[in-house]
Write an enzyme that holds these catalytic residues in place. Sequence first.
Site, mmCIF file in Angstrom:
data_model
loop_
_atom_site.group_PDB
_atom_site.id
_atom_site.type_symbol
_atom_site.label_atom_id
_atom_site.label_comp_id
_atom_site.label_asym_id
_atom_site.label_seq_id
_atom_site.Cartn_x
_atom_site.Cartn_y
_atom_site.Cartn_z
ATOM 1 N N TYR A 82 8.801 0.523 7.275
ATOM 2 C CA TYR A 82 8.244 1.859 7.089
ATOM 3 C C TYR A 82 8.591 2.796 8.241
ATOM 4 O O TYR A 82 8.579 2.398 9.404
ATOM 5 C CB TYR A 82 6.718 1.791 7.009
ATOM 6 C CG TYR A 82 6.169 1.039 5.816
ATOM 7 C CD1 TYR A 82 6.678 1.244 4.538
ATOM 8 C CD2 TYR A 82 5.105 0.158 5.974
ATOM 9 C CE1 TYR A 82 6.139 0.566 3.452
ATOM 10 C CE2 TYR A 82 4.568 -0.520 4.894
ATOM 11 C CZ TYR A 82 5.081 -0.311 3.643
ATOM 12 O OH TYR A 82 4.554 -0.972 2.565
ATOM 13 N N GLY B 167 3.207 -12.447 -11.205
ATOM 14 C CA GLY B 167 4.658 -12.525 -11.008
ATOM 15 C C GLY B 167 5.345 -13.278 -12.141
ATOM 16 O O GLY B 167 5.147 -12.959 -13.315
ATOM 17 N N GLY C 299 8.625 -3.077 -6.877
ATOM 18 C CA GLY C 299 8.256 -2.145 -7.945
ATOM 19 C C GLY C 299 7.774 -2.840 -9.211
ATOM 20 O O GLY C 299 7.289 -2.178 -10.134
ATOM 21 N N ASP D 194 4.056 -2.196 -9.975
ATOM 22 C CA ASP D 194 3.806 -0.828 -10.447
ATOM 23 C C ASP D 194 4.271 -0.682 -11.892
ATOM 24 O O ASP D 194 3.611 -0.009 -12.697
ATOM 25 C CB ASP D 194 4.548 0.191 -9.575
ATOM 26 C CG ASP D 194 4.228 0.008 -8.104
ATOM 27 O OD1 ASP D 194 3.099 -0.406 -7.783
ATOM 28 O OD2 ASP D 194 5.121 0.260 -7.279
HETATM 29 O O1 KDG Z 1 5.240 -1.242 -5.090
HETATM 30 C C1 KDG Z 1 6.400 -0.829 -4.426
HETATM 31 C C2 KDG Z 1 5.985 0.144 -3.405
HETATM 32 O O2 KDG Z 1 4.923 -0.398 -2.708
HETATM 33 C C3 KDG Z 1 6.998 0.462 -2.399
HETATM 34 O O3 KDG Z 1 8.194 0.796 -2.979
HETATM 35 C C4 KDG Z 1 6.632 1.579 -1.504
HETATM 36 O O4 KDG Z 1 4.611 2.627 -1.900
HETATM 37 C C5 KDG Z 1 5.211 1.828 -1.255
HETATM 38 C C6 KDG Z 1 4.509 1.112 -0.174
HETATM 39 O O5 KDG Z 1 3.668 1.743 0.401
HETATM 40 O O6 KDG Z 1 4.760 -0.044 0.109
#
Ligand code: KDG
Length: 313
Positions: free
Chosen positions: A102, A225, A252, A255
């Site tokens: 991040y 999963g 992803g 989501d």
């Molecule tokens: O679920 C996938 C997301 O978590 C990722 O792509 C980015 O939103 C995100 C995170 O905060 O981890």
Amino acid sequence: TVDLLTLGETMAALRGTGPLRLGGDLRLSIAGAESNVAIGLARLGHAARWVGRVGDDELGALVLRTLRAESVDVSAAVVAPGELTGMLLFDRAPGGTPRAHYRRAGCAAARLAPADVSAAVALGARVLHVTGITPALGEDPAAAVRYAVEAGRAAGATVCLDVNHRPKLWPRERASAVLRPLAAGAHLVVASEDELPLVCDGPDEAARARALLDLGVREVVVKRGTRGASAYTGTGRHDEPARAVTVVDTVGAGDAFTAGYLSAFLDGLPVPERLRRGVILGAAAVAAHGDWEGLPTRAELDHIGGSPDATLR
Ligand code: KDG
């Protein structure tokens, strides 16, 4: 009134194929758990709105342009002068496991406040979707989520919480303390198997789900999963196996599952059909690179998990 309103941080996402330390090419796209869900619903023809805060920079423009291109309404999004849009980099650890790095601390979304989301909430939505990522970004984003949940609920929206614990953002104990009251105020709680104990107690999964149902949650949905998903409701437990596809990128998938589940919910389909659409979207997401790029349109739903030898003509 839109079908879905969601809020959260959407970032510029850079993807490499090996460890970042080796350098090489990166592919630029966007990622954000909540906007992934919004894209999933929009592709299936639902009216989806995303609200969040981006910087007035190129990456913020990329976020908004991409969401707009995916037919997600961003008219209520805030572009904050002088602030930066967050970034995340994905690479592969030795062994191939995807890794997220991040660059989001201090960025625009960490300042998302109730005032940034109130107009979007007032416009109304059938479903309000939030995740446990946003409250991890800071006090203001946590307050924005609490505000949206309370106001959305009062206005009659179905509130969905995806626990989505991100250990790089906060430790389990802190996440648990903040997410428990949010889960208790949600109608639908979605969690992976290891996340469920963060929001409720009990000796086993069924007992934990029961604890949430007793608090007034209507559906407790557990993502497993490659082993599919389950839903606990007042009438019992439903299970759905995962669809077999060639795994390309698992990021992803959760989501996508949530988008499928909510799409079938919005269509008025029963819980087993919600799970079914969830695992189909999850399979579509893992079969393609990127968080959301592989998500299907409605016409493409039926082909997912079919014979690997088939050619669609
Ligand atoms: O679920 C996938 C997301 O978590 C990722 O792509 C980015 O939103 C995100 C995170 O905060 O981890």
